[in-house]
Enzyme design. Structure first.
Site, short mmCIF file in Angstrom:
data_model
loop_
_atom_site.label_atom_id
_atom_site.label_comp_id
_atom_site.label_asym_id
_atom_site.label_seq_id
_atom_site.Cartn_x
_atom_site.Cartn_y
_atom_site.Cartn_z
CD GLU A 30 -1.55 -2.44 1.53
OE1 GLU A 30 -2.25 -3.42 1.23
OE2 GLU A 30 -0.45 -2.57 2.12
N PRO A 63 12.02 -13.94 0.79
CG PRO A 63 12.74 -15.42 2.43
CD PRO A 63 13.24 -14.38 1.49
NE ARG A 64 4.05 -9.65 1.42
CZ ARG A 64 3.80 -8.61 0.64
NH1 ARG A 64 4.59 -8.36 -0.40
NH2 ARG A 64 2.76 -7.83 0.86
CD GLU A 86 18.52 -3.88 -0.16
OE1 GLU A 86 19.37 -3.04 0.16
OE2 GLU A 86 18.72 -5.11 -0.15
CD GLU A 123 6.90 -4.63 -6.04
OE1 GLU A 123 7.51 -5.70 -5.84
OE2 GLU A 123 6.53 -3.88 -5.11
#
Length: 432
Positions: free
Chosen positions: A55, A263-264, A306, A333
């Protein structure tokens, strides 16, 4: 909130979630807001709330446009997650960012008394009943931008539309991503006259200034002839094992291939590092990498903010949260860099974006069994891989413009607020 308090306490003490900024969440206004004069500009505050990283990225362009269009206002940004907070501070400055208060009146009122926002801008679907009620009582105009209702959440909202209708009356303007989202908002109680379709802000996300690590990696990969590069972003539990198995298969034909794995959730960095060790795959953590050879190995991205820039290094990008039923993550992205995109079957959180890309043959949708073969085919066919990436970039560019449409709607809302002489209520009114 009271009934669910044990859950929140468990998250705080067991996983460390929500621990940072706890006093801010409980209603204590951080000194950095006050030192910058927030309280001295009554009625000249615009408060934007963006839950997490996605967001914050989506609304960044809108925040910058608001700063240009409303120079007499100060734009403040709140977030819920720690990762969102970190990114927001980098983008908007520490003095303009804070944690969103919990939906208790005692936590919300201090912010409304001091900040007295003229306009509240909520990103996507942040329907907190106490907050909406008190913001409305305080005289703020409330807008929800990039509004959406996912396939998973919409049925739940519909079951409670009898209660939602009154709450949604506190929102002056809904700016929906799609016609379908607009219709769903109306089905749960939003007045048709308050709903507009302005598009998805995420298509307008500008390319971030690349952090130094991107150029360092680019030079290192070129110097040692490493590649091709597979960037796997926003992966969740259950996805790393099949991705790493697919990477091992890739190395049979591409011995110097490199995986950049992000990883998220930060709390899983150590877990994924252990998995890499168990599988015997050469790997380095991004935070400890000092230029060692990555050919045939994995760079574990254990930093925040990043990933979006790292997609620029990819020959193929896999977007996670999609091989297992988590709803998927944002494929825009990697599309910004013209990278060939692969994602899993579970993409309901981004249904419209994925459907659009799929209709233009700009993404590959795979299940667990198809994943290894799809990756190998794309890396073996340079022409098809580049064409897939080119179609992704063209698709993204064709959808831009939501920021300007949203900004025009917000200008009208602010103008109407001024014309009606609606100002923030005195602190006493907010206490009612």
């Amino acid at each position: 909130m009271l009934l669910s308090l044990p859950y929140w306490l468990y998250q705080i003490f067991r996983h460390g979630k929500y621990r940072d900024g706890f006093v801010e969440r409980m209603g204590r206004i951080p000194a950095r807001l006050m030192s910058a004069g927030a309280g001295s500009r009554a009625g000249r505050i615009i408060w934007v709330h963006a839950v997490s990283v996605g967001e914050v990225l989506a609304v960044s362009g809108l925040v910058e446009e608001m700063r240009r269009s409303f120079p007499q206002h100060r734009v403040l940004v709140s977030t819920t997650t720690d990762t969102g907070q970190e990114l927001a501070r980098k983008r908007f400055g520490d003095d303009n960012v804070f944690y969103f208060p919990m939906d208790f009146a005692f936590a919300i009122r201090p912010y409304l008394r001091v900040l007295r926002p003229e306009l509240m801008v909520l990103v996507e679907t942040e329907f907190w009943p106490n907050f909406l009620r008190l913001a409305h009582l305080g005289g703020a105009r409330v807008a929800v931008v990039n509004a959406r209702l996912s396939d998973r959440s919409w049925p739940r909202y519909r079951r409670f539309r009898w209660a939602l209708r009154k709450m949604l009356m506190n929102v002056d303007l809904f700016l929906a991503q799609t016609q379908e989202d607009g219709a769903r908002l109306q089905s749960i109680g939003a007045e048709a006259g308050r709903v507009q379709v302005t598009g998805n802000l995420k298509f307008d996300v500008s390319l971030p200034s690349p952090p130094p690590i991107v150029e360092r990696l680019r030079r290192a990969l070129a110097a040692e002839g490493a590649g091709p590069v597979l960037v796997c972003g926003s992966t969740v539990e259950g996805e790393e094992p099949p991705l790493l198995k697919a990477f091992e298969n890739l190395r049979v034909g591409h011995a110097r291939a490199v995986m950049i794995l992000a990883p998220r959730h930060p709390q899983r960095f150590d877990e994924v590092a252990i998995l890499l060790g168990q599988l015997g795959i050469p790997s380095f953590r991004r935070s400890r990498w000092r230029g060692e050879s990555l050919a045939g190995g994995v760079l574990l991205v254990d930093t925040i903010g990043e990933l979006a820039a790292l997609y620029a290094l990819a020959d193929v990008a896999f977007v996670g949260g999609s091989l297992v039923p988590r709803g998927g993550h944002n494929i825009i992205e990697p599309a910004q860099y013209g990278v060939a995109i692969v994602t899993g079957n579970y993409t309901e959180n981004f249904r419209d974006i994925v459907a659009l890309f799929r209709s233009r043959d700009a993404v590959r949708i795979v299940g667990l069994s198809e994943l290894p073969l799809t990756l190998m085919q794309l890396l073996a066919d340079d022409a098809e891989r580049r064409a897939l990436g080119r179609r992704a970039l063209e698709t993204m560019r064709s959808q831009m413009g939501a920021t300007s449409r949203s900004m025009e709607a917000l200008r009208s809302l602010v103008a109407a607020n001024r014309d009606c002489a609606v100002v923030s209520a005195p602190a006493a009114d907010i206490d009612h």
